[in-house]
Every structure is written in structure tokens, then in C-alpha cells.
Design a protein around this motif. Structure first.
Motif, PDB file in Angstrom:
ATOM      1  N   ILE A  87       0.845  -1.203   0.000  1.00 24.93           N
ATOM      2  CA  ILE A  87       0.000   0.000   0.000  1.00 24.93           C
ATOM      3  C   ILE A  87       0.876   1.248   0.000  1.00 24.93           C
ATOM      4  O   ILE A  87       2.070   1.181   0.262  1.00 24.93           O
ATOM      5  CB  ILE A  87      -0.962   0.026   1.219  1.00 24.93           C
ATOM      6  CG1 ILE A  87      -0.214  -0.058   2.581  1.00 24.93           C
ATOM      7  CG2 ILE A  87      -1.935  -1.112   1.148  1.00 24.93           C
ATOM      8  CD1 ILE A  87      -0.002   1.247   3.223  1.00 24.93           C
ATOM      9  N   HIS A 101       0.430   5.370   1.619  1.00 27.39           N
ATOM     10  CA  HIS A 101      -0.404   6.214   2.473  1.00 27.39           C
ATOM     11  C   HIS A 101       0.455   7.298   3.111  1.00 27.39           C
ATOM     12  O   HIS A 101       1.672   7.288   3.011  1.00 27.39           O
ATOM     13  CB  HIS A 101      -1.147   5.391   3.539  1.00 27.39           C
ATOM     14  CG  HIS A 101      -0.239   4.675   4.499  1.00 27.39           C
ATOM     15  ND1 HIS A 101      -0.689   4.093   5.652  1.00 27.39           N
ATOM     16  CD2 HIS A 101       1.094   4.440   4.487  1.00 27.39           C
ATOM     17  CE1 HIS A 101       0.301   3.525   6.306  1.00 27.39           C
ATOM     18  NE2 HIS A 101       1.396   3.728   5.615  1.00 27.39           N
ATOM     19  N   LEU A 160      -7.537  -3.134  -1.154  1.00 25.37           N
ATOM     20  CA  LEU A 160      -6.541  -2.332  -0.442  1.00 25.37           C
ATOM     21  C   LEU A 160      -5.157  -2.457  -1.078  1.00 25.37           C
ATOM     22  O   LEU A 160      -4.360  -1.520  -1.034  1.00 25.37           O
ATOM     23  CB  LEU A 160      -6.456  -2.767   1.024  1.00 25.37           C
ATOM     24  CG  LEU A 160      -7.747  -2.667   1.835  1.00 25.37           C
ATOM     25  CD1 LEU A 160      -7.550  -3.302   3.204  1.00 25.37           C
ATOM     26  CD2 LEU A 160      -8.200  -1.227   1.955  1.00 25.37           C
ATOM     27  N   THR A 161      -4.883  -3.608  -1.666  1.00 26.09           N
ATOM     28  CA  THR A 161      -3.567  -3.911  -2.212  1.00 26.09           C
ATOM     29  C   THR A 161      -3.268  -3.061  -3.445  1.00 26.09           C
ATOM     30  O   THR A 161      -4.124  -2.871  -4.301  1.00 26.09           O
ATOM     31  CB  THR A 161      -3.488  -5.409  -2.548  1.00 26.09           C
ATOM     32  OG1 THR A 161      -3.750  -6.152  -1.349  1.00 26.09           O
ATOM     33  CG2 THR A 161      -2.123  -5.799  -3.075  1.00 26.09           C
ATOM     34  N   TYR A 162      -2.049  -2.556  -3.501  1.00 27.53           N
ATOM     35  CA  TYR A 162      -1.579  -1.685  -4.597  1.00 27.53           C
ATOM     36  C   TYR A 162      -2.406  -0.412  -4.710  1.00 27.53           C
ATOM     37  O   TYR A 162      -2.626   0.096  -5.805  1.00 27.53           O
ATOM     38  CB  TYR A 162      -1.557  -2.426  -5.937  1.00 27.53           C
ATOM     39  CG  TYR A 162      -0.589  -3.569  -5.972  1.00 27.53           C
ATOM     40  CD1 TYR A 162       0.782  -3.340  -5.896  1.00 27.53           C
ATOM     41  CD2 TYR A 162      -1.035  -4.873  -6.072  1.00 27.53           C
ATOM     42  CE1 TYR A 162       1.679  -4.387  -5.917  1.00 27.53           C
ATOM     43  CE2 TYR A 162      -0.145  -5.936  -6.092  1.00 27.53           C
ATOM     44  CZ  TYR A 162       1.206  -5.683  -6.016  1.00 27.53           C
ATOM     45  OH  TYR A 162       2.097  -6.733  -6.028  1.00 27.53           O
ATOM     46  N   ARG A 163      -2.850   0.096  -3.589  1.00 26.49           N
ATOM     47  CA  ARG A 163      -3.649   1.326  -3.573  1.00 26.49           C
ATOM     48  C   ARG A 163      -2.971   2.371  -2.711  1.00 26.49           C
ATOM     49  O   ARG A 163      -2.273   2.044  -1.753  1.00 26.49           O
ATOM     50  CB  ARG A 163      -5.044   1.067  -2.965  1.00 26.49           C
ATOM     51  CG  ARG A 163      -5.924   0.076  -3.676  1.00 26.49           C
ATOM     52  CD  ARG A 163      -6.573   0.622  -4.923  1.00 26.49           C
ATOM     53  NE  ARG A 163      -7.318   1.851  -4.765  1.00 26.49           N
ATOM     54  CZ  ARG A 163      -8.590   1.922  -4.356  1.00 26.49           C
ATOM     55  NH1 ARG A 163      -9.259   0.837  -4.066  1.00 26.49           N
ATOM     56  NH2 ARG A 163      -9.193   3.087  -4.260  1.00 26.49           N
ATOM     57  N   ASN A 164      -3.234   3.629  -3.031  1.00 23.18           N
ATOM     58  CA  ASN A 164      -2.908   4.722  -2.127  1.00 23.18           C
ATOM     59  C   ASN A 164      -4.120   4.843  -1.213  1.00 23.18           C
ATOM     60  O   ASN A 164      -5.191   5.269  -1.651  1.00 23.18           O
ATOM     61  CB  ASN A 164      -2.666   6.018  -2.898  1.00 23.18           C
ATOM     62  CG  ASN A 164      -2.370   7.180  -1.978  1.00 23.18           C
ATOM     63  OD1 ASN A 164      -2.532   7.104  -0.755  1.00 23.18           O
ATOM     64  ND2 ASN A 164      -1.941   8.291  -2.560  1.00 23.18           N
ATOM     65  N   LEU A 165      -3.975   4.449   0.025  1.00 22.84           N
ATOM     66  CA  LEU A 165      -5.113   4.426   0.949  1.00 22.84           C
ATOM     67  C   LEU A 165      -5.676   5.823   1.209  1.00 22.84           C
ATOM     68  O   LEU A 165      -6.832   5.950   1.612  1.00 22.84           O
ATOM     69  CB  LEU A 165      -4.721   3.738   2.257  1.00 22.84           C
ATOM     70  CG  LEU A 165      -4.244   2.295   2.112  1.00 22.84           C
ATOM     71  CD1 LEU A 165      -3.941   1.695   3.476  1.00 22.84           C
ATOM     72  CD2 LEU A 165      -5.244   1.446   1.346  1.00 22.84           C
TER      73      LEU A 165
END
Length: 123
Positions: free
Chosen positions: A3, A5, A57-62
Motif C-alpha cells: 500500500i 499512504h 486495499l492492495t496496490y492502492r494509495n489508501l
């Protein structure tokens, strides 16, 4: 789970800037006893459900995830989110054992062998 963040608050120092984290995610399912087949939950189904829970959620900008807007997505907060999502799936019967036969779920997110956090919730 990988992730990106950022955090708000002086306590986070340089982590207030956008940065990445990679976690190994462990889920532990707790029951007072094993069932008639000698298991707590079906490990295959639990693995599938964990993958589903982590998928968005994976490979995301939370920071860009609507559900997490304004939330400091600390390791502890993410462990709680995963545990809550798994609990929802347990209540829907998606772990192969009725949720009322389980007593809890513990989720641990490990960034390294010396940095991790866990969240435990009752069912």
C-alpha cells in the motif's frame, strides 16, 4: 499487501509524507474447541476470504480510498479493518463454520521481523 499512504500528526514525523508499506497479513481464527472434523475453520475458505478482503486495499494509495478518507491508516487501524471485514464474512458463513461457534479473530500485519501490530476482536 502493498500500500501507499500518509499520516496526519507530528507524532508520525517523516511518515506524514506519502510513503509505501508492504505487509505480510496473518489471520488467526479462535474457537473454544475444534469442530467434528477437527478444525477451527476451513483454511482454504479462510485464505480465499482473506484474499477478497485485501483485494481492494492492495496496490492502492489508501489516502484515495473513500472508506478511509481522513483516517490515519496505521498498521493497527489496518489490522482492525481486516479483522472487521473477516468478521463480517464469518457472520455470513463464508469461513465454513458458523460464526457463533467462533470466539474471535486476530489479524497481524508484519512490516518486518521487528515491526508488526495485531488487532483482536471478539465474535
Amino acid at each position: 499487501m502493498m500500500i501507499a499512504h500518509s499520516f496526519r500528526g507530528e507524532v508520525f514525523g517523516p511518515a506524514q509524507q506519502l510513503h509505501g508499506a508492504t505487509y505480510v497479513v496473518d489471520a488467526t481464527f479462535v474457537a473454544a474447541d475444534v469442530d467434528a472434523d477437527g478444525i477451527v475453520v476451513d483454511i482454504g475458505r479462510a485464505t480465499e476470504q482473506l484474499r477478497v478482503v485485501l483485494a481492494d486495499l492492495t496496490y492502492r494509495n489508501l489516502d484515495d480510498v473513500e472508506e478511509l478518507k481522513g483516517v490515519n491508516t496505521s498498521t493497527e487501524v489496518l489490522a482492525r479493518l481486516v479483522a472487521d471485514r473477516l468478521a463480517d464474512r464469518a457472520h455470513r458463513g463464508e469461513l465454513g463454520r458458523p460464526a457463533d461457534e467462533l470466539t474471535g479473530i486476530e489479524v497481524t500485519l508484519r512490516e518486518s521481523h521487528i515491526a508488526w501490530a495485531s488487532y483482536t476482536r471478539s465474535l
